[in-house]
Design a protein around this motif. Structure first.
Motif, PDB file in Angstrom:
ATOM      1  N   GLU A 172       0.963  -1.296  -0.089  1.00  0.00           N
ATOM      2  CA  GLU A 172       0.042  -0.169   0.106  1.00  0.00           C
ATOM      3  C   GLU A 172       0.937   1.115  -0.103  1.00  0.00           C
ATOM      4  N   LEU A 177      -2.041   3.059  -3.162  1.00  0.00           N
ATOM      5  CA  LEU A 177      -3.329   2.548  -3.075  1.00  0.00           C
ATOM      6  C   LEU A 177      -3.760   1.502  -1.900  1.00  0.00           C
ATOM      7  N   ASP A 180      -7.722  -3.052  -1.586  1.00  0.00           N
ATOM      8  CA  ASP A 180      -8.912  -3.241  -2.532  1.00  0.00           C
ATOM      9  C   ASP A 180      -8.505  -3.015  -3.913  1.00  0.00           C
ATOM     10  N   GLU A 181      -8.090  -1.830  -4.080  1.00  0.00           N
ATOM     11  CA  GLU A 181      -7.583  -1.034  -5.393  1.00  0.00           C
ATOM     12  C   GLU A 181      -6.318  -1.792  -5.953  1.00  0.00           C
ATOM     13  N   ARG A 184      -7.808  -5.188  -7.088  1.00  0.00           N
ATOM     14  CA  ARG A 184      -8.769  -5.071  -8.209  1.00  0.00           C
ATOM     15  C   ARG A 184      -7.984  -4.894  -9.407  1.00  0.00           C
ATOM     16  N   ARG A 185      -6.827  -4.316  -9.318  1.00  0.00           N
ATOM     17  CA  ARG A 185      -6.184  -3.750 -10.578  1.00  0.00           C
ATOM     18  C   ARG A 185      -5.246  -4.792 -11.167  1.00  0.00           C
ATOM     19  N   GLU A 189     -10.047  -7.532 -11.829  1.00  0.00           N
ATOM     20  CA  GLU A 189     -10.518  -6.617 -13.127  1.00  0.00           C
ATOM     21  C   GLU A 189     -10.176  -7.611 -14.416  1.00  0.00           C
TER      22      GLU A 189
END
Length: 510
Positions: A172, A177, A180-181, A184-185, A189
C-alpha cells in the motif's frame, strides 16, 4: 435443504474475455457427488462448490441456507468468507508487482517501510517478501500491537497471517493504493472477478453467508471495512474458480514467475522425535511455495504435485486445490465451523487422495471414527443438555481412543457436571479480587458470580472447579485459570483449551 444448481459449459476461462466463463445450465446428474448428504452429516448450513476439469469450470453448486435464522437460500451471488484463501490472491498481486520491477522479492521490507509493530526486534530487518509468501518470517500467525518473533527469519516454516499484513502495508505504501484497489487492478479486473472484495464501505451490506458454530447456531458477521490481505476476502465460488483457472493457464503471470511460485521452498518435516518414521516421511510431503501449499508425490513418485490452501475464520471454512498438468481442481466455501470435515471427501472425488492436507492441520473428516457421535455431543452441549453431551462424547472417545482432545472434553464436561451438583465455594473477597481487565479478557462480578468476556464477545458464567480454576457454562472446550503473584494479587489469566494448548494475558496495570 434448499438447493440452487448452476453448472458451466466446458469453455475455457480467458483472462482477455472473462465473459466466456459465465455459468450455463446443465443437468444436475453431471455432478458425481451428493453434497446435500455430506452437509447433513457434517452439520453444514450452506455451501458453494466449483469444480474445474481440463482447465475449465464445469460446475458450480450452491446449496443450503445463507443463515439458519433467516432461512434464505445460498445463491450463486452469495458471498462467502474466503478466510486464508485470501492469501494466494494477494500473493498473485504481489508477484505481478515483482514482474514489473515495482517490488523485489528479496529486499528486506524495512528498507521500504518501517513497521512499528516489529521495529523493536533487529531480526525483523531480515524479512523480505519471499519469506512472507513462503511463511518463513518467524512472525506469529496473529499477535497484538507489538509483534514478538517466534523464530529467526528464514529458518523454518511458521504460518503467519501477520507476515501478510506486514507485506500489505508495504504494498500500500509503494503503490499509494489501498489493498482492494491493488488487488482489483492486478487480479479482479483482469479475471472478471466482479463479486470479490477484501472490504466494503460503511453502509454497504452485501449478501453475505452468515457463519455458524459447530452446533449450527448462526453467528454475527459484518464485512470488513478495512481489508486484511491474509483473511478478509469475500467472494463466490465462481469468482474464485476463475482465479484458480488463471493460475493453471498462466493468464496473470509469466511462466518463469509461475514456475517459481509453484516450486517447493520448504518442506514441513517435523523434528526427528516427533512421531514415528512413517509419520515424518508423510508430513515431509507437505511443502510451501510462494503463496500456495504443495502436496508432493509420495516416495514412490506416484502422482503429481497438488497445490492447495485452506481457509479457517472459525465459524467459516474454505478449501481450494488444483493439479495444473491435468487442469483439474475444486474450491468450496462453507458457512460453518464444520466446513472442512467434508474436505477429504471432496478432494478424493475431484482430485484424488489428499488426507494429509487436512490431518496435518488437525482437521477431522466426517468419515473419522466417532465423528457422528461427536457432532451429537456438540449439539446437546449447545442446548445445555450436558449429561446427553457427556454420553455422546464418551461414545465418540470409545470409537477414537487416540484423540486426546476428545478424551479431555469428556473429562472437562464431567468436571462441570460435578461442580454443578456439588458447587465449589470460593470466598466472596477472592472472587471480587479477580474482577478486572486482562488485556482482551474481562472478568466481572455480578450477584456473587464471576462472568467472563473476551473482546466484547459472548459472556459466560464461570463455574469454580477450584479456587483459581473455572469452567465456562456453555463453552466446555475452554477453561480459565487465575494466577496470583507472591503478594496474592491476581496477575494474569491463563486460558486452557481442550486441544492441549494454552495462552495467557496479564492483568492491566501489572
Amino acid at each position: 435443504m434448499s438447493r440452487t444448481l448452476a453448472s458451466l459449459a466446458l469453455l475455457p476461462v480467458l483472462a482477455a474475455c472473462a465473459a466466456e466463463s459465465r455459468v450455463a445450465p446443465s443437468p444436475a446428474e453431471s455432478v458425481g457427488i451428493d453434497y446435500e448428504v455430506l452437509m447433513d452429516e457434517a452439520g453444514i448450513p450452506g455451501l458453494a462448490v466449483a469444480v474445474i476439469e481440463g482447465g475449465a469450470i464445469v460446475s458450480i453448486e450452491t446449496l443450503g441456507v445463507a443463515g439458519a435464522d433467516s432461512g434464505m437460500p445460498v445463491t450463486p451471488t452469495t458471498l462467502f468468507e474466503a478466510a486464508s484463501l485470501s492469501k494466494p490472491v494477494f500473493a498473485t498481486a504481489v508477484l505481478r508487482l515483482v514482474e514489473r520491477g515495482e517490488l523485489d522479492l528479496d529486499l528486506p521490507l524495512d528498507r521500504l517501510l518501517e513497521y512499528e509493530r516489529v521495529a523493536h526486534d533487529t531480526r525483523a530487518a531480515r524479512i523480505p517478501a519471499r519469506l512472507v509468501l513462503s511463511h518463513r518470517t518467524g512472525l506469529p500467525n496473529w499477535g497484538g500491537e507489538t509483534l514478538e518473533l517466534v523464530g529467526d527469519p528464514g529458518e523454518w516454516f511458521g504460518y503467519s497471517g501477520e507476515g501478510f499484513v506486514y507485506l500489505q502495508r508495504v504494498v500500500e505504501h509503494l503503490t499509494g493504493l489501498a489493498l482492494d484497489e491493488v488487488v482489483r487492478r492486478e487480479v479482479f479486473e483482469p479475471l472478471g472477478m466482479t463479486a470479490s472484495a477484501f472490504s466494503f464501505p460503511e453502509g454497504e451490506t452485501p449478501a453475505l453467508a452468515a457463519p455458524h458454530d459447530e452446533a449450527g447456531r448462526q453467528q454475527e458477521k459484518r464485512p470488513a471495512r478495512e481489508g486484511n490481505a491474509a483473511a478478509s476476502l469475500l467472494t463466490t465460488a465462481e469468482d474464485y474458480a476463475r482465479f484458480v483457472v488463471a493460475w493453471m493457464r498462466g493468464d496473470l503471470l509469466r511462466e518463469a514467475t509461475r514456475a517459481e511460485a509453484l516450486t517447493p521452498v520448504t518442506r514441513l518435516a517435523p523434528a526427528p522425535d516427533d512421531g514415528d518414521a512413517t509419520d515424518r516421511a508423510a508430513v515431509a510431503r507437505v511443502a510451501w511455495g510462494l503463496g500456495w501449499g504443495i502436496l508432493l508425490p509420495d516416495d514412490a513418485g506416484d502422482g503429481r504435485p497438488i497445490y492447495w490452501h485452506w481457509g479457517d475464520n472459525g465459524p467459516a471454512k474454505a478449501f481450494v486445490a488444483f493439479e495444473p498438468e491435468a487442469g483439474d481442481g475444486f474450491v468450496f466455501f462453507a458457512n460453518s465451523s464444520n466446513g472442512l470435515a467434508i474436505g477429504e471427501v471432496l478432494a478424493r472425488e475431484h482430485l484424488g487422495e489428499m488426507e494429509l492436507a487436512f490431518t496435518w492441520n488437525g482437521y477431522r473428516s466426517l468419515e473419522a471414527p466417532g465423528f457422528a457421535e461427536r457432532l451429537t455431543g456438540v449439539v446437546a452441549e449447545a442446548e445445555g443438555r450436558y449429561a446427553d453431551a457427556l454420553a455422546a462424547f464418551r461414545a465418540a472417545a470409545a470409537a477414537d481412543p487416540d484423540d486426546e482432545a476428545l478424551g479431555r472434553r469428556v473429562e472437562w464436561i464431567g468436571d462441570l457436571l460435578a461442580a454443578r451438583e456439588r458447587p465449589v465455594e470460593v470466598a466472596p473477597e477472592i472472587l471480587e479480587s479477580y474482577a478486572g481487565a486482562y488485556g482482551p479478557r474481562r472478568l466481572t462480578l455480578e450477584d456473587g458470580t464471576l462472568r467472563y468476556q473476551r473482546d466484547g464477545g459472548a459472556e459466560y458464567r464461570l463455574v469454580p472447579l477450584t479456587e483459581s480454576l473455572f469452567a465456562l457454562d456453555g463453552l466446555t472446550i475452554f477453561r480459565l485459570e487465575v494466577v496470583r503473584g507472591d503478594d496474592g494479587v491476581p496477575s494474569k489469566l491463563v486460558g486452557h483449551y481442550v486441544n492441549g494448548q494454552s495462552d495467557e494475558t496479564p492483568r492491566d496495570g501489572t
